[in-house]
Each structure stands twice: as structure tokens, then as C-alpha cells.
Enzyme design. Structure first.
Site, PDB file in Angstrom:
ATOM      1  N   GLY A  91       0.902  -1.116   0.080  1.00 47.85           N
ATOM      2  CA  GLY A  91       0.060   0.055   0.085  1.00 47.85           C
ATOM      3  C   GLY A  91       1.001   1.332  -0.096  1.00 47.85           C
ATOM      4  N   SER A 123       5.939  -5.113  -0.863  1.00 49.39           N
ATOM      5  CA  SER A 123       5.964  -3.685  -1.269  1.00 49.39           C
ATOM      6  C   SER A 123       6.142  -2.850  -0.367  1.00 49.39           C
ATOM      7  CB  SER A 123       4.290  -3.282  -1.886  1.00 49.39           C
ATOM      8  OG  SER A 123       4.268  -2.373  -2.369  1.00 49.39           O
ATOM      9  N   ALA A 124       5.043  -2.066   0.292  1.00 43.72           N
ATOM     10  CA  ALA A 124       5.457  -1.158   1.427  1.00 43.72           C
ATOM     11  C   ALA A 124       6.040  -2.050   2.636  1.00 43.72           C
ATOM     12  CB  ALA A 124       4.133  -0.477   1.928  1.00 43.72           C
ATOM     13  N   HIS A 160       9.012  -3.051  -6.600  1.00 43.81           N
ATOM     14  CA  HIS A 160       8.435  -2.323  -7.864  1.00 43.81           C
ATOM     15  C   HIS A 160       9.537  -1.828  -8.716  1.00 43.81           C
ATOM     16  CE1 HIS A 160       4.246  -3.430  -6.347  1.00 43.81           C
ATOM     17  NE2 HIS A 160       4.800  -2.510  -5.250  1.00 43.81           N
ATOM     18  N   GLU A 195       9.452  -6.580  -9.658  1.00 46.78           N
ATOM     19  CA  GLU A 195       8.198  -7.507  -9.424  1.00 46.78           C
ATOM     20  C   GLU A 195       8.432  -8.876  -9.769  1.00 46.78           C
ATOM     21  OE1 GLU A 195       4.729  -5.880 -11.206  1.00 46.78           O
ATOM     22  OE2 GLU A 195       4.727  -4.244  -9.825  1.00 46.78           O
TER      23      GLU A 195
END
Length: 241
Positions: A91, A123-124, A160, A195
Site C-alpha cells: 500500500g 511492497s510497503a 516494484h 516485481e
């Protein structure tokens, strides 16, 4: 102090895959067959329902024997304290770190992982495993108490990671942005995680895994000039620890 166990995934998806499709077998292998109580921290989510987020994660990992328990702002310390492992989803990284500070769980998470509990993030959730969140791609929608993150790794992560420039686009590329970070923070290194890739720390060995090559950014010795090195599938990166 126990050896840390960390799985830092670039993303929840790779290409057109389903949610956590390629991550699920990696998580399964990482956690093992013994059922665990996993505390899922959804604080990176902005403007949506935490319960739905946790349900999506549980559905994607339903073949695993573990129980995923949702952490919220009211039960965070208790749930994390009772858990065997910690999982943090993606997120907005600024929102995630803001809420971690707000709920007072930063040191609790650090202590838990330092004692040997497995940590999984994407991700985060991967971004915060480095010293700071200074190499996130996210917009600062909210100001955390500090940019200081969990610091499990002595280097920064850029999830990413993608560096292609569209024709006619005049903004900076990802590499240019990361070069700026190195030039202002020459003592730190950055790993660009495309990714479908991840970092796996287990038994004091750090391995780059996934179907694409990664990039290591660093400053040239006695200079702020940025140099890059390609990272291959299965490469041992323990020298960075």
C-alpha cells in the site's frame, strides 16, 4: 540473539498473476509445515477496509496451515505479542510507517523479529525492512513521526523496481531518483527489486530470488558517483549484511 528470518517480496503480484500467486509457494517454503499464528498488519492500506484486505490475503494463502489474525489500531500490541510470525502487506509506505509509530509497535516488531519470529512483507512491507523509507515510490500522503524504519537490513530497498522511460516523458527515471538518494546518502546501498523477485534471509544467508535480475546501487569508494551491479537469481548477498 536469534538469527533473523525475513522474506521481503517486491510485490503481491507479478505480471497478470492472481493476488499472491507466485508469492504463496515461496511463503509456504519460508514458513514450513508447522502451523503458526501470523499477525497481519494492513496499515499501508489507504481508504479501504482492513478486514477485506486480511480476507484477501487469507484466501490467497488458504492452502497454508497457518492462522492469519488481523492487527488493528486497538489490538496491535496484544496480537503481535501473541503471534509466531509477522506479515505486512503493501500500500502506501508513508501511511504504513505513520500508523506503526502511532500504535507504538515499531520496537515491538523489531524485538519480535530479533528473537527469531519470521517476518514477511511485500511492497510497503518490504520497504520498511531497511534503515529508512527514503527509497519508496509512494507519495507522502501523511507524515510519519520519522522516516526511520525497522532496519533489519543495512541497505535500502526499492520495490516494484522498473526503469524504462516512456517516449515523450520528461520526468526522472527510477534510476535517476535512486542516484539522487545515493548522492545524498553515499554510505547507504539500495537494492532494486523488480516485481516477481524477493530477498530471503535465513540462517544468516541473504539470497536474491525470483524470475528477474535485480540491481544494486552504491556509491563509488571515496566518491558520490553512483555505480550499479546486476543481481542474478539465487545470488548470495550476505556480504551486504
Amino acid at each position: 540473539m536469534a538469527s533473523k528470518k525475513i522474506l521481503a517480496l517486491s510485490s503481491s503480484r507479478s505480471g497478470n498473476e492472481d493476488y499472491l500467486e507466485s508469492a504463496a509457494p515461496i511463503i509456504k517454503n519460508f514458513l514450513g509445515a508447522q502451523p503458526l499464528q501470523i499477525a497481519f498488519i494492513p496499515f499501508a492500506l489507504v481508504g479501504k477496509n482492513y478486514e477485506n484486505y486480511a480476507n484477501d490475503v487469507a484466501a490467497a494463502l488458504e492452502d497454508l496451515p497457518h492462522k492469519i489474525t488481523l492487527v488493528n489500531h486497538h489490538n496491535a500490541k496484544n496480537i503481535i505479542g501473541q503471534s509466531d510470525a509477522i506479515m505486512i502487506g503493501g500500500g502506501n509506505t508513508f501511511k504504513l510507517l505513520h500508523d506503526i509509530y502511532e500504535t507504538g509497535i515499531l520496537e515491538i516488531i523489531i524485538d519480535k523479529i530479533n528473537e527469531g519470529a519470521p517476518y514477511i512483507g511485500w511492497s510497503a512491507g518490504s520497504n520498511i525492512t531497511g534503515p529508512t523509507i527514503g527509497t519508496t515510490n509512494d507519495m507522502p500522503v501523511i507524515q510519519p513521526k520519522s522516516f526511520k524504519a525497522l532496519g533489519f537490513f543495512p541497505f535500502q530497498i526499492n520495490p516494484h523496481y522498473y526503469n524504462k522511460k516512456a517516449e515523450g516523458f520528461n520526468g526522472e527515471t527510477r534510476n535517476q531518483r535512486l542516484f539522487e538518494f545515493i548522492q545524498t546518502n553515499p554510505s547507504l546501498k539500495i537494492i532494486g527489486l523488480p516485481e516477481g523477485t524477493a530477498l530471503l534471509l535465513k540462517d544468516s544467508v541473504l539470497t536474491f530470488i525470483g524470475g528477474h535480475t535485480g540491481i544494486l546501487f552504491s556509491a563509488e569508494e571515496n566518491s558520490r558517483k553512483t555505480i550499479t551491479k546486476q543481481i542474478e537469481q539465487g545470488e548470495d548477498l550476505s556480504f551486504l549484511l
